[in-house]
Structure formats: structure tokens, C-alpha cells
Design an enzyme around this catalytic site. Structure first.
Site, PDB file in Angstrom:
ATOM      1  N   LEU A  39       0.810  -1.221   0.000  1.00 37.30           N
ATOM      2  CA  LEU A  39       0.000   0.000   0.000  1.00 37.30           C
ATOM      3  C   LEU A  39       0.840   1.267   0.000  1.00 37.30           C
ATOM      4  O   LEU A  39       1.878   1.340   0.645  1.00 37.30           O
ATOM      5  CB  LEU A  39      -0.930  -0.010   1.224  1.00 37.30           C
ATOM      6  CG  LEU A  39      -1.896  -1.191   1.291  1.00 37.30           C
ATOM      7  CD1 LEU A  39      -2.788  -1.090   2.531  1.00 37.30           C
ATOM      8  CD2 LEU A  39      -2.740  -1.313   0.033  1.00 37.30           C
ATOM      9  N   HIS A  43      -3.491   4.238  -2.466  1.00 34.27           N
ATOM     10  CA  HIS A  43      -4.476   3.375  -1.793  1.00 34.27           C
ATOM     11  C   HIS A  43      -5.091   4.094  -0.590  1.00 34.27           C
ATOM     12  O   HIS A  43      -6.299   4.036  -0.360  1.00 34.27           O
ATOM     13  CB  HIS A  43      -3.802   2.097  -1.287  1.00 34.27           C
ATOM     14  CG  HIS A  43      -3.192   1.232  -2.352  1.00 34.27           C
ATOM     15  ND1 HIS A  43      -1.831   1.056  -2.484  1.00 34.27           N
ATOM     16  CD2 HIS A  43      -3.758   0.478  -3.327  1.00 34.27           C
ATOM     17  CE1 HIS A  43      -1.585   0.229  -3.483  1.00 34.27           C
ATOM     18  NE2 HIS A  43      -2.733  -0.133  -4.017  1.00 34.27           N
TER      19      HIS A  43
HETATM   20  P1  AMP Z   1      -3.819  -2.192  -6.815  1.00 31.66           P
HETATM   21  O1  AMP Z   1      -3.383  -2.550  -5.435  1.00 31.66           O
HETATM   22  O2  AMP Z   1      -2.728  -1.670  -7.674  1.00 31.66           O
HETATM   23  O3  AMP Z   1      -4.651  -3.282  -7.454  1.00 31.66           O
HETATM   24  O4  AMP Z   1      -4.803  -0.947  -6.656  1.00 31.66           O
HETATM   25  C1  AMP Z   1      -5.894  -0.991  -5.776  1.00 31.66           C
HETATM   26  C2  AMP Z   1      -6.744   0.236  -5.997  1.00 31.66           C
HETATM   27  O5  AMP Z   1      -5.948   1.397  -5.740  1.00 31.66           O
HETATM   28  C3  AMP Z   1      -7.266   0.378  -7.432  1.00 31.66           C
HETATM   29  O6  AMP Z   1      -8.586   0.873  -7.404  1.00 31.66           O
HETATM   30  C4  AMP Z   1      -6.308   1.370  -8.039  1.00 31.66           C
HETATM   31  O7  AMP Z   1      -6.858   2.117  -9.101  1.00 31.66           O
HETATM   32  C5  AMP Z   1      -6.024   2.276  -6.846  1.00 31.66           C
HETATM   33  N1  AMP Z   1      -4.765   2.993  -7.009  1.00 31.66           N
HETATM   34  C6  AMP Z   1      -3.542   2.473  -7.260  1.00 31.66           C
HETATM   35  N2  AMP Z   1      -2.622   3.455  -7.405  1.00 31.66           N
HETATM   36  C7  AMP Z   1      -3.300   4.628  -7.250  1.00 31.66           C
HETATM   37  C8  AMP Z   1      -2.915   6.016  -7.309  1.00 31.66           C
HETATM   38  N3  AMP Z   1      -1.664   6.385  -7.553  1.00 31.66           N
HETATM   39  N4  AMP Z   1      -3.876   6.937  -7.102  1.00 31.66           N
HETATM   40  C9  AMP Z   1      -5.159   6.585  -6.866  1.00 31.66           C
HETATM   41  N5  AMP Z   1      -5.584   5.293  -6.802  1.00 31.66           N
HETATM   42  C10 AMP Z   1      -4.666   4.342  -6.998  1.00 31.66           C
END
Ligand code: AMP
Length: 285
Positions: A39, A43
Site C-alpha cells: 500500500l 491506496h
Molecule cells: P492495486 O493494489 O494496484 O490493485 O490498486 C488498488 C486500488 O488502488 C485500485 O482501485 C487502483 O486504481 C487504486 N490505485 C492504485 N494506485 C493509485 C494512485 N496512484 N492513485 C489513486 N488510486 C490508486
């Protein structure tokens, strides 16, 4: 000295449902934030948005094997459960749901969720297995948790639209919220995969965002779309990105190629920096 703040960890559907049932008994509104862990502030911004829209926030941490192709980085994907739980506790989230793969998928699991249309093109072309894996696991997470609201990041913009379409098409009783992209100081969108970058690659990677922003300025200045995209591709190559999966201008709602200048558009990119795939997008109205 005060004790460190802790967060409960549920590892089974049964434990998750038991906690959710207690909250439901108190008429509390429940949010789910699905993640793959490792995270970062991106996140945590979604956790804050969830806290503004619900009384209790569940964050799932699950590196979903179904959304990785065999040649991709499932094995090496960073797994940092204790650090993640410390961040979640500090952020005010109420429960970490951390199922093991065998809790999520029976060995003979054979049901998949495939969202047509919106999951084709862009990441659907460069990672053909990806959205079916995402839709299947998110649908399962929704049915396991039954949240009132779920929060996703615009960083994965196509994914957000795929989830919205799935929820509409299957009449799932959950409201979907999108949170803005959180960036590093040089504009690089935060991502768990940024940890793969070498210091030299990391230095260059911020150029991706700068190049997309320049494309937005050029389009607003009235330059032709094809010229702007060609110039963007050339700049990406010059900056040192090793390959471009796509660099495209699409309708912000339908992801169709842009034809009507009155509709809002976004520029979408997926590029490689060495062995790391980076994605980004931004509005260019
Ligand atoms: P992940 O752990 O990469 O699968 O991401 C989990 C959630 O966090 C997803 O909804 C992503 O779009 C969101 N997320 C990941 N990186 C970012 C970021 N830099 N800004 C905003 N949301 C993010």
C-alpha cells in the site's frame, strides 16, 4: 508510550461476514476498498474517500492470480502484509480482509465474469486475460462483503469503468466511487510496481506524466490529434521508455476513439521502463 494502533485481519469469508453482520446489526454503512497490497498514498487516499462515505471501511488485500498471465509478475509482486496493516490502522480503516488464494478459488473453480465492450482495447489488448480476472475477483469480493459502497482509483481508469459496467449489468447492489490519481512530486502516478524501477529508471519515469500533460496542452491549443499522438510517441521514445503498449485519446465515458470534440476525452498510456509496465491517464478537455 501508547500501544501501536492495530487493525483486525479477517482471512476467511466466514470471519469477514461475521464482522459485517455485527456492523449491519447496528445499521452502519459499509465500504470496501479492494487492493493487491503493497500500500501507498494512492491506496490510502481511497481509504479516506471510503471513510467519508461510510461508517466502516474494509480493505481487501489479495494478489489475484486470475489477473496475471503466466509470463507476468504474480510471483515477484511485492507482498508487505504487516507494513500494509500498520498503514491501514493509522488511516482509520476498520478491517483488513486478507484471504488466501485457496479461500478465494476452489481448485475446480470454473465460473468467470467477463465484461464485454468496455474491457476491449487499451489494457484489454495488451493484457487479454486481465479484466476477466479483475471482474471475477471483484464480483466475488462484493458478494463476500456485500458493501454499500466500493472505491476504486482513476489510476486504473479502464478498470473503474469495467467495474461500473459489471455492477450495472449484474444489478449488484453497490455504489461505485472513483478517486483521483495520487502522484509523486515529479508527477509519476504512485504504483506498487514503481518499486521495481532502478534509480535511473525511476528518474526517467516522471517524464510519462509530463509528456501526457504536454499532449493535453497541445490539444487545447488546437493541434491535430494524430500529430499530437505522434509527437507524444516520439517524446516517450526520446525520454527512454523501451516500448509503448498504447498511447491513445479516448472518450472519458465510453472509451471509444474520440470523434465528437464536445465530449470529454482522456489520454491513456501504457509504457515500459525496462522490465516495468507503467500506466497513466489524464483528462484533456
Ligand atoms: P492495486 O493494489 O494496484 O490493485 O490498486 C488498488 C486500488 O488502488 C485500485 O482501485 C487502483 O486504481 C487504486 N490505485 C492504485 N494506485 C493509485 C494512485 N496512484 N492513485 C489513486 N488510486 C490508486
Amino acid at each position: 508510550m501508547s500501544a501501536p494502533i492495530k487493525i483486525e485481519r479477517a482471512r476467511t469469508v466466514k470471519a469477514l461476514r461475521a464482522q459485517v453482520a455485527v456492523w449491519r446489526g447496528h445499521n452502519l454503512r459499509i465500504a470496501l476498498v479492494p487492493t493487491m497490497g503493497s500500500l501507498h498514498e494512492g491506496h490510502l487516499s481511497l481509504v479516506r474517500l471510503a471513510l467519508e462515505n461510510a461508517d466502516r471501511v474494509v480493505v481487501s488485500i489479495f494478489v489475484n492470480p486470475a489477473q496475471f498471465a503466466p509470463h507476468e509478475d504474480f510471483e515477484s509482486y511485492p507482498r508487505t502484509e504487516d507494513a500494509d496493516c500498520a498503514k491501514l490502522a493509522a488511516s482509520g480503516a476498520h478491517l483488513a480482509y486478507i484471504p488466501r488464494p485457496e479461500e478465494m478459488y476452489a481448485p475446480d473453480a470454473s465460473t468467470r465474469v467477463r465484461v464485454g465492450g468496455i474491457s476491449q482495447g487499451l489494457c484489454g489488448d495488451s493484457r487479454p486475460h486481465f479484466f476477466e480476472g479483475v471482474a471475477t475477483v471483484v464480483c466475488k469480493l462484493f458478494l463476500q462483503c456485500l458493501p454499500d459502497v466500493a472505491v476504486f482509483g482513476e489510476k486504473d481508469y479502464q478498470q473503474l469503468l469495467v467495474i461500473r459496467r459489471m455492477v450495472r449489468d449484474l444489478s449488484l447492489p453497490v455504489e461505485i466511487l472513483g478517486g483521483p490519481i495520487v502522484r509523486e512530486a515529479d508527477g509519476l502516478a504512485m504504483s506498487s510496481r514503481n518499486a521495481y524501477l532502478t534509480p535511473e529508471e525511476r528518474r526517467i519515469a516522471g517524464a510519462l506524466n509530463a509528456i501526457l500533460a504536454q499532449m493535453g496542452r497541445d490539444l487545447r491549443a488546437g493541434k491535430g490529434r494524430a500529430d499530437v499522438i505522434a509527437a507524444g510517441r516520439a517524446r516517450l521514445k526520446d525520454a527512454g521508455f523501451s516500448a509503448i503498449d498504447y498511447l491513445e485519446l479516448r472518450d472519458a465515458e465510453t472509451l471509444d476513439p474520440v470523434s465528437d470534440p464536445r465530449r470529454s476525452a482522456r489520454v491513456f498510456a501504457a509504457v515500459w521502463m525496462g522490465r516495468t509496465r507503467l500506466i497513466d491517464n489524464m483528462p484533456v478537455d
